[in-house]
Design an enzyme around this catalytic site. Structure first.
Site, PDB file in Angstrom:
ATOM      1  N   GLY A  13       0.801  -1.222   0.000  1.00 35.76           N
ATOM      2  CA  GLY A  13       0.000   0.000   0.000  1.00 35.76           C
ATOM      3  C   GLY A  13       0.830   1.266   0.000  1.00 35.76           C
ATOM      4  N   THR A  15       1.486   3.409  -2.395  1.00 38.25           N
ATOM      5  CA  THR A  15       0.864   4.545  -3.084  1.00 38.25           C
ATOM      6  C   THR A  15      -0.287   5.123  -2.276  1.00 38.25           C
ATOM      7  OG1 THR A  15       1.473   3.648  -5.243  1.00 38.25           O
ATOM      8  CG2 THR A  15      -0.273   5.305  -5.198  1.00 38.25           C
ATOM      9  N   LYS A  38       7.397   9.131  -8.474  1.00 33.78           N
ATOM     10  CA  LYS A  38       7.443   7.674  -8.644  1.00 33.78           C
ATOM     11  C   LYS A  38       8.473   7.395  -9.735  1.00 33.78           C
ATOM     12  CE  LYS A  38       5.638   3.392  -8.250  1.00 33.78           C
ATOM     13  NZ  LYS A  38       5.463   2.614  -7.009  1.00 33.78           N
ATOM     14  N   ASP A  55      -0.179   4.591 -10.176  1.00 35.55           N
ATOM     15  CA  ASP A  55       0.410   5.053  -8.920  1.00 35.55           C
ATOM     16  C   ASP A  55       0.923   6.485  -9.062  1.00 35.55           C
ATOM     17  OD1 ASP A  55      -0.118   2.553  -7.931  1.00 35.55           O
ATOM     18  OD2 ASP A  55       1.959   1.860  -7.994  1.00 35.55           O
ATOM     19  N   GLU A 121       8.369   7.694  -3.964  1.00 39.50           N
ATOM     20  CA  GLU A 121       7.861   6.344  -3.719  1.00 39.50           C
ATOM     21  C   GLU A 121       8.647   5.318  -4.506  1.00 39.50           C
ATOM     22  OE1 GLU A 121       4.072   3.600  -4.831  1.00 39.50           O
ATOM     23  OE2 GLU A 121       3.658   5.727  -4.480  1.00 39.50           O
ATOM     24  N   GLY A 122       9.082   4.291  -3.812  1.00 42.62           N
ATOM     25  CA  GLY A 122       9.810   3.220  -4.471  1.00 42.62           C
ATOM     26  C   GLY A 122       8.885   2.271  -5.218  1.00 42.62           C
ATOM     27  N   GLY A 124       8.092  -2.010  -5.480  1.00 41.31           N
ATOM     28  CA  GLY A 124       8.381  -3.243  -4.771  1.00 41.31           C
ATOM     29  C   GLY A 124       8.817  -2.968  -3.342  1.00 41.31           C
ATOM     30  N   LEU A 212      -9.913  -0.528   4.089  1.00 46.51           N
ATOM     31  CA  LEU A 212     -10.889   0.445   3.606  1.00 46.51           C
ATOM     32  C   LEU A 212     -11.599  -0.082   2.371  1.00 46.51           C
ATOM     33  CD1 LEU A 212      -8.689   3.687   3.868  1.00 46.51           C
ATOM     34  CD2 LEU A 212     -10.500   2.972   5.459  1.00 46.51           C
TER      35      LEU A 212
END
Length: 233
Positions: A13, A15, A38, A55, A121-122, A124, A212
């Protein structure tokens, strides 16, 4: 301030939590800008404008700084496979030096102020291979970025969280905080697992996001507590 967001695995999760952090920052500190990047993404879609990644688009939607797409996601690949394999198939260089150069261009283009928030954000997990024995974590180390770890809470997450934390610290980097993201609706022994995580992690918990039905950044942001990491005037 710039942060790198990694996860305990591919479906933790990252993203959702990255977008939620950006959303929360806009709510609580509207005078400070936000930006989500990203750098590497596979599983993109063909569009009239070129390859686009969902993403990256989610991060863009929560960013107050608007850059051209190539600055947000400079390395995009069509097949949903390991990026280093996709890069080899398309003869695209994603070596640490090349990824670092592209990230620096993106950060320079953003012209971030010290109080602005940028999340990188990476893809994997922490040791995402870039080919030839190199890893994305080398880029994070070169930038000396504090790391936010997203723990996808499910069976096995304690092992994954501890191993990831050990690897980040072993690379000489700081875990700025972690977020527990409940990825399964009926997680067994949930409270016991959360208590174990709290005991095993050496950084503040930035929130526990429940499973959610509508997993939007806006909904997830309600469960985040960012005061341990972000301090405003």
């Amino acid at each position: 301030m710039n942060y790198f967001v990694t996860g305990t695995d591919t479906d933790s999760g990252k993203t959702l939590i990255s977008s939620a952090i950006l959303c929360k920052r806009l709510r609580t500190s509207p005078k400070h800008n936000t930006l989500g990047l990203k750098p590497i993404a596979s599983g993109c879609e063909k569009t009239a404008e070129g390859l686009r990644n969902s993403d990256a688009l989610n991060l863009i939607s929560q960013s107050s700084i608007k850059l051209d797409y190539q600055f947000i996601n400079p390395f995009s690949f069509l097949p949903a496979i390991a990026p280093h394999i996709a890069a080899e198939q398309t003869e695209i260089d994603i070596s640490p030096a090349e990824v670092l150069a592209q990230l620096k261009l993106s950060l320079q283009s953003a012209e971030l102020a010290s109080k602005d928030t940028c999340l990188i954000e990476g893809a994997g997990g922490w040791r995402l291979p870039l080919g030839e024995g190199k890893f994305l974590s080398e880029v994070v180390a070169a930038l000396d970025l504090p790391v936010i770890l997203v723990v996808g809470v499910k069976l096995g997450c304690l092992n994954h969280a501890v191993l990831t934390q050990e690897s980040i610290l072993g690379d000489g980097l700081k875990v700025a905080g972690w977020v527990a993201n409940i990825v399964e609706p009926d997680t067994a022994c949930l409270e016991e697992n959360l208590a174990s995580l709290s005991a095993l992690m050496h950084a503040p918990c930035l929130g526990v996001v429940p499973y959610l039905q509508d997993a939007s950044a806006e909904n997830a942001a309600d469960f985040l507590e960012l005061e341990h990491v972000f301090f405003d005037d």
